[in-house]
Design a protein around this motif. Structure first.
Motif, mmCIF file in Angstrom:
data_model
loop_
_atom_site.group_PDB
_atom_site.id
_atom_site.type_symbol
_atom_site.label_atom_id
_atom_site.label_comp_id
_atom_site.label_asym_id
_atom_site.label_seq_id
_atom_site.Cartn_x
_atom_site.Cartn_y
_atom_site.Cartn_z
ATOM 1 N N LYS A 176 0.809 -1.171 0.058
ATOM 2 C CA LYS A 176 -0.024 0.081 0.087
ATOM 3 C C LYS A 176 0.798 1.506 -0.124
ATOM 4 O O LYS A 176 0.610 2.277 -0.872
ATOM 5 C CB LYS A 176 -1.018 0.146 1.210
ATOM 6 C CG LYS A 176 -1.656 1.208 1.409
ATOM 7 C CD LYS A 176 -2.508 1.232 2.762
ATOM 8 C CE LYS A 176 -3.169 2.661 2.878
ATOM 9 N NZ LYS A 176 -3.829 2.604 4.290
ATOM 10 N N ALA A 177 1.671 1.440 0.912
ATOM 11 C CA ALA A 177 2.793 2.433 1.037
ATOM 12 C C ALA A 177 3.433 2.776 -0.362
ATOM 13 O O ALA A 177 3.668 3.972 -0.821
ATOM 14 C CB ALA A 177 3.748 2.116 2.114
ATOM 15 N N THR B 149 2.380 4.991 -3.966
ATOM 16 C CA THR B 149 2.351 6.281 -4.008
ATOM 17 C C THR B 149 3.436 6.803 -4.844
ATOM 18 O O THR B 149 4.022 6.008 -5.262
ATOM 19 C CB THR B 149 2.758 7.014 -2.540
ATOM 20 O OG1 THR B 149 2.564 8.512 -2.587
ATOM 21 C CG2 THR B 149 4.274 6.679 -2.103
ATOM 22 N N TYR C 238 4.714 7.926 5.364
ATOM 23 C CA TYR C 238 3.969 8.864 4.534
ATOM 24 C C TYR C 238 2.519 8.470 4.320
ATOM 25 O O TYR C 238 1.596 9.180 3.842
ATOM 26 C CB TYR C 238 4.886 9.032 3.204
ATOM 27 C CG TYR C 238 4.334 9.959 2.193
ATOM 28 C CD1 TYR C 238 4.539 11.517 2.396
ATOM 29 C CD2 TYR C 238 3.672 9.633 1.160
ATOM 30 C CE1 TYR C 238 4.094 12.322 1.477
ATOM 31 C CE2 TYR C 238 3.177 10.553 0.310
ATOM 32 C CZ TYR C 238 3.265 11.860 0.453
ATOM 33 O OH TYR C 238 2.890 13.103 -0.465
ATOM 34 N N SER C 239 2.574 6.853 4.094
ATOM 35 C CA SER C 239 1.051 6.458 3.612
ATOM 36 C C SER C 239 0.194 6.685 5.030
ATOM 37 O O SER C 239 -1.218 6.112 4.952
ATOM 38 C CB SER C 239 1.142 5.009 3.429
ATOM 39 O OG SER C 239 1.539 4.220 4.435
#
Length: 231
Positions: free
Chosen positions: A173-174, A177, A192-193
């Motif tokens: 998921k991270a 980006t 950051y996520s």
């Protein structure tokens, strides 16, 4: 306990120009083995069932295969990296099997990472979802701004190491980006996520080999380690 499939991504995409010589540092020999051979075999010994992916510049993959054939190297696969470390890590995690539960990201310049640190980080990640090995600095630090500087409390600082380990879904998921110049490691991408990360105890001997002086230090540490007991 439910079995967790672990994937290991060893990021060795740098040119290693600061160390000198004609080949990248990950291929340099320390203690009788190329750095990359030592890293792969340490992870294989610590996590025998883990899937190992090595990320290299596309132009170095054939060279590595020829070099690795001269040594006893644990099974692994190679994939081509990208322009930034972020892109190389993304390529590595996307190359792992879909049923991977935990992913360990290892810097290809940290050839002295011990099995003890690896196992401790895995245990932390199983409990907390992530594990970032750190050590407390012993030097004094100052923050410099132009011609001015001031001391900073070193007790609040931590030196960050690898392997950094995360639940697979968290890491995937991270890395959806876009790349940001502020990404210094995988923990910064995950944060950051919107996720929090967990610190765990690293080791002072888990140095990042960056220049020729580090190679000499690594040789000395390996010589000292010869008598260590097995984990």
């Amino acid at each position: 306990m439910e079995k967790i499939n672990i994937g290991v991504v060893i990021v060795a995409g740098g040119s290693g120009t600061r160390i000198g010589g004609s080949i990248p540092k990950q291929f340099c020999v320390v203690g009788g083995e190329p750095l990359l051979v030592r890293i792969i075999n340490t992870f294989s010994e610590a996590l025998p069932a883990a899937e190992v992916v090595v990320v290299l510049p596309a132009s170095h993959i054939e060279f590595w295969k020829n070099l690795a054939a001269r040594f006893e190297v644990a099974p692994h696969r190679c994939v081509a990296g990208g322009s930034e470390r972020f892109h190389s890590v993304k390529a590595g995690i996307e190359a792992l099997s879909e049923d991977t539960g935990l992913i360990a990201i290892q810097d290809g310049a940290r050839a002295l990472t011990s099995k003890k640190v690896i196992i401790r980080a895995v245990q932390t990640a199983i409990e907390s979802g992530s594990a970032i090995p750190v050590v407390t600095p012993v030097d004094s630090f100052r923050v410099a701004t132009g011609e001015e500087s001031h001391p900073i409390d070193r007790s609040t600082l931590r030196i960050v190491q690898t392997p950094q380990i995360f639940r697979a879904e968290m890491l995937h998921k991270a890395y959806q980006t876009e790349y940001q110049p502020s990404f210094t490691d995988d923990a910064s991408v995950v944060e950051y996520s919107g996720e929090r990360v967990t610190l765990c105890e690293g080791e002072r001997s888990n140095i990042k080999i960056t220049n020729i002086e580090d190679m000499a230090i690594a040789e000395a540490l390996l010589a000292q380690r010869d008598g260590d007991i097995q984990i």
